[in-house]
Scaffold this active site. Sequence first.
Site, PDB file in Angstrom:
ATOM      1  N   GLU A 187       0.834  -1.229   0.000  1.00 43.66           N
ATOM      2  CA  GLU A 187       0.000   0.000   0.000  1.00 43.66           C
ATOM      3  C   GLU A 187       0.860   1.269   0.000  1.00 43.66           C
ATOM      4  O   GLU A 187       0.918   2.000   0.989  1.00 43.66           O
ATOM      5  CB  GLU A 187      -0.894   0.031   1.238  1.00 43.66           C
ATOM      6  N   GLU A 381      -5.448  -7.944  -1.208  1.00 43.74           N
ATOM      7  CA  GLU A 381      -5.962  -7.925   0.171  1.00 43.74           C
ATOM      8  C   GLU A 381      -7.455  -7.696   0.149  1.00 43.74           C
ATOM      9  O   GLU A 381      -7.929  -6.746  -0.477  1.00 43.74           O
ATOM     10  CB  GLU A 381      -5.355  -6.782   0.975  1.00 43.74           C
TER      11      GLU A 381
HETATM   12  C1  BG6 Z   1      -4.163  -2.940   5.019  1.00 41.92           C
HETATM   13  C2  BG6 Z   1      -2.791  -3.366   5.430  1.00 41.92           C
HETATM   14  O1  BG6 Z   1      -4.187  -1.569   5.145  1.00 41.92           O
HETATM   15  O2  BG6 Z   1      -5.266  -3.324   5.768  1.00 41.92           O
HETATM   16  C3  BG6 Z   1      -2.751  -4.538   6.400  1.00 41.92           C
HETATM   17  O3  BG6 Z   1      -1.983  -3.638   4.329  1.00 41.92           O
HETATM   18  C4  BG6 Z   1      -3.884  -4.403   7.391  1.00 41.92           C
HETATM   19  O4  BG6 Z   1      -1.494  -4.564   6.996  1.00 41.92           O
HETATM   20  C5  BG6 Z   1      -5.201  -4.449   6.627  1.00 41.92           C
HETATM   21  O5  BG6 Z   1      -3.844  -5.367   8.397  1.00 41.92           O
HETATM   22  C6  BG6 Z   1      -6.422  -4.420   7.508  1.00 41.92           C
HETATM   23  O6  BG6 Z   1      -6.367  -3.342   8.365  1.00 41.92           O
HETATM   24  P1  BG6 Z   1      -6.520  -3.530   9.934  1.00 41.92           P
HETATM   25  O7  BG6 Z   1      -6.335  -2.174  10.481  1.00 41.92           O
HETATM   26  O8  BG6 Z   1      -7.887  -4.056  10.152  1.00 41.92           O
HETATM   27  O9  BG6 Z   1      -5.477  -4.492  10.340  1.00 41.92           O
END
Ligand code: BG6
Length: 482
Positions: A187, A381
Site C-alpha cells: 500500500e 488484500e
Molecule cells: C491494510 C494493510 O491496510 O489493511 C494490512 O496492508 C492491514 O497490513 C489491513 O492489516 C487491515 O487493516 P486492519 O487495520 O484491520 O489491520
Amino acid sequence: MKKTKDILWGGATASSQYEGGYKEGGKGLDTQDCRPYLKRTSDATTSTRLLTQDIIDEAKKCEGIGHYPFRQGSDGYHHIDEDIALLKELGIDIYRFSISWARLYPHGDEETPNEEGIKFYDHIFKEVHKAGMKIFLTMNHYAVPLYLVENYGGWTNRKLIEFYERFATVVFENWGEYIDYFLPFNEINAGYFSPYNGVGLVKEKDQPYNQTLVFQSLHHQFVASAKTIKIAKKLSPKSQSGCMVACFCYYPLTSTPEDNLKAVRDEEIHQWFAVDILANGHYPSYMDRFFRENDIHLTVTEEDSELLKKYTCDFVSFSYYSSSIATCKEDGQQTAGNLVVSTKNPHLKASDWGWQIDPVGLRIMLNKMYDRTQKPVFICENGLGAHDIMEDGLIHDPYRIDYLEQHFKQIDEAIDDGVDVIGYIMWGVIDIVSAGSCEMEKRYGVVYVDANNLGQGTYKRYKKDSFKWYHDFIENKHKQFN
Ligand code: BG6
C-alpha cells in the site's frame, strides 16, 4: 475467455503482524515494534499510528513484549511449519507474505545482511515452494528499521533508496527463483495517510505533518520501487513486478457536480496518483495543481524520472475492504475505514469496526484499475475483520463466509466485464495483529489464533468454519460461478 477458475486464490500475512520473535535471530527493532496497544476509543487508532518521539522513547525503555503487540504477532516465528502445513491443507494456490527488513538488516544501513535472518527466510521460501504454493512477496510491509528512522529521518532521506537497493539485491539473489509475484512496498499510498507506518516519519508533537516531507518520502519510495524492479529484472526475470495501493472507492454523497468533482479528486489524490506513477511511469498532471496549492516542493532528479519511466510495474494490485463517500459538506455522520475516515453511506452495512461493506465496490475498483492502466490486476488484500468467538475449539463465522461469497461473486462479474484479474488474496488468512488498531481481536483469518489483545493465550491454531468453506470453494471453483 478467462473464468473464476483460472485465477489464483490465496492468503496473506505480513511479517510485522504475524512473526513476533522481535528480538530473536538478531532482528533489530522496527517502527511497528514501538506501537502500543491502546484500548479502543475514537482517537486510539490515530495515536497508535502517528507516533511521536516520546512514544518511541517510551517503547525503547520496554525490554519485553509489554503492551506492544507487534513484538509477539501471532507467534509465527515459532509456528511457521505448522502454519505452512495449514495453508497447504487449505489448498490455496498462492501465499503472500513479507520480509522483515530489520530481520535481514537490523539497522538497515549495514553492508551485509544478518545471516540468521537469511536462514529464517530461506526456510520459509523453500517450505512454501515445497508445499506447492506460488509465492507473492511483499518486500516491505510497513515496518522500517527504527535505526533508519532515528538516524536518517526515515524515507525523507534519499540515502534510504541505496539501503533498499542492498536489501532488494539480497532478496532476489537468494530467493528470486521462488518469487512469482512481488511488490516493492505494501500500500504505497499509505505514506500519505499514515506517514509513520508508510514512510517511517515521526510526528512532531501537536503539529501536522509537513507535506513536502511526506511527498518527498513517497517520491523516494517510488524511485526505490523502480530500482527494485530493475534489480529483479536482472536477477530473476521470471518474477512479475507489481505496485499496490489501498483502494477506497469514492462515491459522491449527492448528485451535485461539486460532490462528483470531490469524489474524482479524492480518488485521484488518495489512491490513483501512486498507481499512475508506478504503472505509467510519470507523475500525473493533476498532481501539479495539488502540489502548487498545498505548497509542496519536491526534488525530482532527471535520473529519477528516467527510472520511473523505464521500470514500470508488470501488474497492478490493491487492497479493498470498503467504499467511501466524498462530499463538500463536512457535517455528515462519519465512520471508519482502512486508513481513511469517511461519511457514512446509508445504503451499506458496516463491520464491527465501522468499515462499510460493499462487494459491488470491488467490481467497480477492478474495472477502474484495469481501464486506467490496461495491466493485469491482482486483488492482494480483502477480507472481514470481526470479533470471533471460540467455544470448545469451534469458531462459527457465517458472517465471514457471507462477506467472502458476496465479494467473490463480484470478482466473477468483473472478469465477465473483461477485467484481466490475476488472482485474489484473502487478508490475514491466519489471524494476525491489526495494522490499524494493534488489536489481536480484530480477526480476518480462516485460522483462529488463541490470543487476546493483551497477548494472553496459548497461540494454538484452530480452523474456523470459513476454513472448510474457503477450502471447498477453491477445490470446486470451476463449479461455483462458471
Ligand atoms: C491494510 C494493510 O491496510 O489493511 C494490512 O496492508 C492491514 O497490513 C489491513 O492489516 C487491515 O487493516 P486492519 O487495520 O484491520 O489491520
